[in-house]
Design an enzyme around this catalytic site. Structure first.
Site, mmCIF file in Angstrom:
data_model
loop_
_atom_site.group_PDB
_atom_site.id
_atom_site.type_symbol
_atom_site.label_atom_id
_atom_site.label_comp_id
_atom_site.label_asym_id
_atom_site.label_seq_id
_atom_site.Cartn_x
_atom_site.Cartn_y
_atom_site.Cartn_z
ATOM 1 N N ASP A 1 2.322 1.363 -3.029
ATOM 2 C CA ASP A 1 1.586 1.252 -4.991
ATOM 3 C C ASP A 1 0.958 1.634 -5.314
ATOM 4 O O ASP A 1 0.268 2.148 -4.846
ATOM 5 C CB ASP A 1 1.493 0.198 -4.591
ATOM 6 C CG ASP A 1 3.102 -0.871 -5.338
ATOM 7 O OD1 ASP A 1 3.989 -0.163 -5.559
ATOM 8 O OD2 ASP A 1 2.959 -2.270 -5.170
ATOM 9 N N ASP B 1 3.601 -5.877 -4.317
ATOM 10 C CA ASP B 1 3.260 -7.279 -4.494
ATOM 11 C C ASP B 1 3.948 -7.979 -5.772
ATOM 12 O O ASP B 1 4.478 -9.970 -5.073
ATOM 13 C CB ASP B 1 2.464 -6.921 -5.509
ATOM 14 C CG ASP B 1 2.430 -5.752 -6.541
ATOM 15 O OD1 ASP B 1 3.261 -5.752 -6.937
ATOM 16 O OD2 ASP B 1 1.403 -5.870 -6.842
ATOM 17 N N ASP C 1 10.300 -5.992 -6.165
ATOM 18 C CA ASP C 1 9.782 -5.700 -4.561
ATOM 19 C C ASP C 1 10.301 -6.368 -3.598
ATOM 20 O O ASP C 1 10.019 -5.365 -2.357
ATOM 21 C CB ASP C 1 8.291 -5.807 -4.849
ATOM 22 C CG ASP C 1 7.422 -4.645 -5.745
ATOM 23 O OD1 ASP C 1 8.102 -3.547 -6.248
ATOM 24 O OD2 ASP C 1 6.504 -4.829 -5.446
#
Lengths: 305, 919
Positions: free
Chosen positions: B310, B651, B655
């Site tokens: 990310d 997070d 996901d």
């Protein structure tokens, strides 16, 4: 073993064993296999060399006449002839085939004790008919050549010598066994102190004798064991000290260890009778773990028919 | 929390769309409810009975007893059970035939004990690691940002809800609120249309648990190793069973040989050692902020070849920070590091004084009280991200902002809204002489510029001509091109005559000028990369790990961050860059020339998996921007198709499928949702990318160290096996007993092999490529050959020298020993003759044999000490690695010697153990 490629498919295993394109056997070319083989031949050759070398060096530190340590073999064991599986002597007096193995065993053992085997005076020495002191024969090496050996007359064993009765009493249901103390180089058994001995032994006490005595193993068998006769050197029920110390196989190749023959003349038939024989001496000890150290026990089972 | 509508995915979206399309009354009809009264309690009970409570079905847990039994029969345990079974069978037969042979019974009991104890141990270790996790989720405060959909979509901007149907996608439409999201502000009334597992989040959760739990690489490796060793054990065992039967050994004896060979071959303590090593590493990683949920994941991280990371919070600091300023026709850069205390740019210009005043005053954000002692960057602020950035920026430069604001009392204010795109406030000045009001304004630069007629250059107002407007445009483009969020600032001193001190400002009628203002400057903000990240990325590079950025952000921002952290290196270009440089259309560019690629989520949507594969193959530096969390799964699958071991960070709830699918899922400890943490194998406590790299290093280290441990453990197997083989073939007295072997495997060798797990990394650990799952096995040909055929044979030779020495010194020269087995073991022979003519009772021989066992044992132990030192290093030389750097090794060595001493001298009189004191 597969170098990755061979695992691509299961069908490839044939190719893996012999790949004709690359001339590869089991994934390697001949040259490669040769190099590996050569490596291992040299590698293991060197290892073998080192191994043999080390063993040779180790052997140099060990004398050929006496072992370096004797802590595992002493104190000596006491054993009997005939030697039997599960220490049981079981036979029928009327059936010669049932005791034939025992007789043959005794015959074989006593062959070395025959008079004709003990004629060479260069090897044998007459040590008398009564127990006497230890016979020290110098250092444990061949500086003076081979050591002499005391004679042991077979006729001392009398009824159990096999000279008169080739079945050693077995045909009459009066079996003989021979008792011997295990050979240990340099071991000098010490005669027992008087007070500790069973009264039967005291009758024939001699300060240079290692007496042997057999009794019923269990109290309740005491009446079943009957009379026990002992035949040893000069009629003594034990081993004379002049046979000790033993000088080993190289120095005394024809050493005759002293024997005591024990004959059970009145054993109760058709029951198992357990007998325990002990040798007595100050440095002869008994152990709970080792049932043959300084004593042994043997089972008789004589069948009447 | 909202109760929520239904399911995602195409099949069901029609019904859902229907719901979102229906009018209120139609909805009331459909669900038999009323907006005002809600469901009747009878109806509610009925629905509850039908659908169950509004909760997610917890994932199916394996019952503890099954886990425990798995430990009991998994791996080598089954071999040992077979061994124990055979011992008991042979004991049973022996017992029937002859009286006292309890040896076999002991052996069986010992083997069973070994299996049970190691099983319990492994189970305990596993259970312990799960416990760490459980206590952890309680520990972390649930700092769910005051944001609504973030747990679902990962978008951190709050979204408004209304009654209008705005989008066909239920996730996008505005009239549906979702389960597990939070309401930040306002009130609304809604109708529950789905509960529990039928909600979107329920769907995702079940999707996540539906993604199969892949076996971890280390589990595969260990399985491979177990098969290998078990294969060797069984084939040698069976081979020698056949040999011994054909050599006319009794079947029963042959079975005993078989047990001996199996026991010698199986490294009983190894699996326990592996578990301990892994949990030691897990502990070490937890200290470095990587919390490992699944022990085996420790190593997976080490074999990672692609990290899909990310951006927000992981690569960046997750807070807006002022990065650049533009005033006086010049761009200044600001310090964006985490712990800034001053700003180094030139602050002498009067324009800056004016600009700083606007920045300070035109800002609604405030520090929470009571944080005066904290560093400015760490203080909590009430306000949105940009305002917070500006507040902290001015606090750093000017000092106490609140008192400045107090001196310039605010008399009117128009807050920011999305239609006018500016924020305005009017203040009294802090100069008591100056009775004018100061109007300050900030907002989207182009909107601000529209309202300006002059521009301040070096403190002087100058007319805003086209040349200056051009300069503004250039600066704006440049800052925007760096992926930064740009704000424009302007002010106006209201003339005193028109606006006297008593003037009442009315923000609704706007009775004050909002045009012909004076433009002062631009400030641009960005969520800056964490300072440790560039270094971590370059470490990844040298370690052969490809870092892919996956973000929901705008491609330009994503690319800028990627460049600044080195994910896209300074020299590489994307296709678009090349096109721009060569001034040709994008289509004409040779795609192979571009090493970097920035892929937009919209493009990704239309790509086939082949096209995605091509991108992943051909570009080394890839950024996926504007991706939805669902696309993460596609990207992960794409990477896995390349044969890569993929680590994914995430997070949001969305996901979790990707986290599950990845070889190692990494959840964020601070920003992560519970669902993500549950799906992940690892949790990053500090959300920091650099921690992943530390994790990679630890993972590689553990793989290396496990290799060392296994090599160490396997070596002695040969020294344990050879005695049996030679015993069978050459009929020498048994050199080492089965129980003695167990004492090596589970006694002296355990601590040293665990100690190898403490070995420090070798110098090249982060400079080699990640291991190839298919080729670089834990136990490969080299390791097996080196351990078995080289060191192992040497060890056997050494131990045999000891064996022969012991026997020779006691009276049995090597030549006498060959072929004596039958008489030697016959307990009726009590006058067995040695090389010197001495006679031995059976017990004396056995005692000597145990002395031999003990000597053999000690010999192997001592050689294992040397082996331990050899195994310390694989590539480095021992001097480079240092003999004393790993102190635990020495603990291991001393424990080894200590245990050997205790066994030989302390327990020398316990018959069952077959140890005797040595001289």
């Amino acid at each position: 073993m597969a170098r990755g490629k061979a695992k691509d498919g299961d069908g490839n295993w044939k190719k893996f064993i012999w790949n004709s394109e690359k001339k590869e056997l089991l994934g390697r070319t001949g040259g490669s296999w040769f190099k590996i083989l050569l490596f291992y031949v040299i590698f293991y050759g060197c290892l073998a060399g080192i191994f043999i070398g080390t063993i040779q060096v180790m052997l140099l530190t060990v004398s050929e006449f006496e072992p370096k340590y004797q802590d595992r073999v002493a104190p000596p064991g006491l054993t009997q002839v005939p030697q039997v599986q599960k220490t049981e002597i079981s036979f029928t007096a009327s059936d010669p085939r049932s005791y034939e193995p025992y007789v043959r065993n005794l015959d074989n053992f006593l062959r070395d004790y025959s008079d004709e085997q003990q004629t060479e005076n260069i090897v044998f020495q007459d040590c008398g008919d009564t127990p006497t002191e230890y016979k020290e024969r110098g250092p444990y090496n061949d500086g003076q050549g081979q050591k002499k050996v005391c004679k042991f007359k077979r006729e001392w064993l009398d009824n159990c010598s096999g000279l008169n009765d080739p079945t050693y009493g077995y045909k009459d249901g009066k079996p003989c066994i021979l008792v011997k103390l295990n050979r240990i180089i340099g071991f000098k058994p010490q005669a027992p102190a008087n007070e500790s001995l069973p009264p039967e032994i005291m009758a024939k006490y001699n300060p240079n004798l290692i007496p042997v005595h057999c009794v019923a193993k269990r109290e309740e068998d005491a009446d079943k064991i009957g009379t026990v006769e002992y035949f040893g050197m000069g009629g003594y029920p034990g081993f004379g000290l002049q046979y000790y110390p033993y000088y080993g196989k190289l120095l005394q190749p024809r050493y005759l260890q002293p024997l005591v023959a024990v004959q059970f003349t009145n054993l109760t038939y058709d029951v198992e009778v357990r007998v325990e024989c002990r040798a007595y001496g100050q440095n002869i000890v008994y152990s709970d773990k080792d049932r043959f150290q300084g004593r042994f026990d043997i089972k008789f089972d004589i069948k009447s028919s | 929390m909202f109760p929520d509508p239904g399911s995602l995915g195409n099949k069901n979206s029609s019904s859902l769309m229907l719901c979102s399309l229906l009018s209120t009354s139609e909805l009331e009809m459909k669900y038999g409810t009323s907006i005002d009264k809600g469901l009747s309690s009878a109806r509610a009970a009925e629905i509850l009975a039908r659908d169950g409570p509004n909760a997610l079905t917890p994932p199916k847990a394996t019952p503890e007893i099954v886990k425990f039994l798995k430990q009991m029969i998994g791996g080598f345990s089954i071999l040992l059970w077979i061994g124990a079974g055979f011992s008991w069978i042979s004991f049973g037969i022996h017992n029937y035939k002859e009286a006292s042979r309890s040896h076999q019974l002991y052996l069986g009991v010992v083997l069973a004990l070994v299996v049970i104890l190691t099983g319990i141990f492994a189970y305990y270790q596993e259970a312990k690691s799960t416990n760490i996790m459980a206590s952890f989720s309680k520990m972390i405060p649930q700092v769910r940002a005051t944001v609504d959909n973030s747990s679902l979509t990962g978008e951190s901007e709050p979204q408004s809800r209304s009654c209008d149907f705005t989008h066909e996608n239920p996730l996008e439409t505005r009239n549906i609120a979702f389960y597990s999201t939070t309401c930040v502000e306002g009130t609304a009334t809604g109708i529950v249309i789905n509960t529990g597992d039928r909600t979107i989040i329920g769907r995702i959760a079940s999707l996540a648990s539906g993604v199969g739990n892949e076996k971890t690489p280390i589990a595969i490796e260990i399985e491979h190793f177990v098969y290998l060793v078990a294969g060797v054990a069984i084939s040698i065992g069976v081979l020698f069973f056949i040999i011994s039967v054909s050599m006319r050994y009794k079947i029963l004896d042959s079975i005993i040989f078989l047990i001996g060979i199996i026991v010698a071959n199986v490294p009983e303590g190894l699996l326990a050692t592996v578990t301990v090593s892994l949990s030691l590493t897990a502990k070490r990683m937890a200290k470095k902020n990587c919390l490992v949920k699944n022990l085996e994941a420790v190593e997976t991280l080490g074999s990672t070849s692609i990290i899909c990371s990310d951006k927000t919070g992981t690569l960046t600091q997750n807070r807006m920070t002022v990065a650049h300023l533009w005033f006086d026709n010049q761009i200044y850069s600001a310090d964006t590091s985490e712990d800034q205390t001053t700003q180094p740019f030139d602050q002498s210009s009067p324009t800056w004084t004016a600009l700083s005043k606007i920045v300070t005053l035109c800002n609604r954000a405030e520090f929470r009280p009571g944080q005066e002692n904290l560093p400015i960057m760490k203080r909590v602020v009430v306000g949105d991200a940009s305002e917070t950035a500006l507040l902290k920026f001015s606090e750093v430069i000017l000092g106490d902002v609140m008192s400045i604001r107090a001196q310039n009392r605010k008399v009117a204010e128009i807050p920011f809204n999305s239609t006018n795109k500016f924020q305005l406030s009017i203040h009294e000045t802090d100069d008591p002489q100056d009775k004018r009001f100061l109007l300050v304004m900030k907002g989207a630069p182009e909107r601000i510029l529209e309202r300006c007629s002059t521009i301040m250059i070096n403190g002087k107002e100058e007319p805003l001509d086209s040349e200056k407007a051009e300069a503004f445009q250039t600066a704006y483009m440049e800052l925007g091109g760096m992926g930064e969020r740009v704000l424009g600032f302007c002010h106006l001193y209201l003339p005193e005559n028109e606006f006297p001190e008593t003037f009442q400002f009315d923000t609704d009628s706007m009775n004050f000028p909002t045009s012909n203002l004076c433009f002062v400057g631009l400030l641009s903000m960005i969520d800056p990369p964490r300072s440790t990240v560039p270094d971590a990325v370059s470490k990844c590079r040298s370690a052969g790990i490809k870092v892919i950025m996956v973000t929901g952000d705008h491609p330009i921002t994503a690319k800028a961050i990627a460049k600044s952290v080195g994910i896209i290196s300074a020299t590489s270009e994307t296709v678009e860059d090349i096109a721009k440089r060569l001034n040709i259309p994008v289509e004409q560019v040779n795609r192979r020339e571009a090493t970097a690629a920035v892929v937009n989520g919209m493009e990704l949507k239309d790509m086939s998996s082949e096209q995605l594969d091509e991108i992943l193959r051909n570009h080394t530096e890839i950024v996926f921007a504007r991706t939805s969390p669902q696309q993460k799964l596609i990207i992960v699958e794409g990477c896995q198709r390349q044969g890569a071991v993929v680590a994914v960070t995430g997070d949001g709830v969305n996901d979790s499928p990707a986290l599950k699918k990845a070889d190692i899922g990494i959840a964020m400890g601070i920003a992560g949702s519970d669902a993500a943490k549950n799906a992940a194998d690892m949790v990053l406590l500090d959300d920091n990318f650099a921690s992943i790299v530390t994790g990679v290093e630890e993972g590689r280290l553990i793989f290396d160290n496990l290799k060392k441990t296994i090599a160490y453990t396997l070596t002695k197997n040969i020294a344990e096996l050879c005695p049996f083989l030679i015993y069978i073939i050459a009929s020498i007295p048994m050199p080492i007993g089965t129980i003695t072997i167990l004492f090596i495997d589970l006694g002296t060798d355990i601590i040293p092999s665990v100690a190898l797990a403490y070995e420090k990394a070798e110098s090249d650990i982060m400079n080699r490529r990640p291991r190839n799952k298919r080729r670089d096995r834990l136990v490969n040909q080299q390791l097996a050959v080196y351990s078995y055929l080289q060191i192992g044979i040497m060890q056997s030779v050494g131990a045999f020298v000891t064996y022969f020495t012991v026997y020779a010194e006691q009276g049995f020269l090597p030549s006498t020993l060959l072929g004596v087995r039958v008489n030697w073991e016959n307990n009726a022979i009590n006058d067995f003759e040695d090389s010197y003519g001495q006679q031995w009772t059976h017990y004396q021989r056995m005692y000597l044999q145990w002395t031999g066992y003990t000597a053999f044992f000690v010999s192997i132990t001592i050689q294992q000490v040397a082996d331990l030192i050899i195994r310390k290093t694989r590539r480095n030389s021992i001097f480079r690695q240092g003999l004393f750097r790993n102190k635990v090794i020495w603990v291991g060595i001393f424990s080894q010697i200590g245990i050997a001493l205790i066994l030989t001298y302390g327990l020398g009189h316990v018959t069952a153990l077959n140890f005797t004191p040595l001289r």
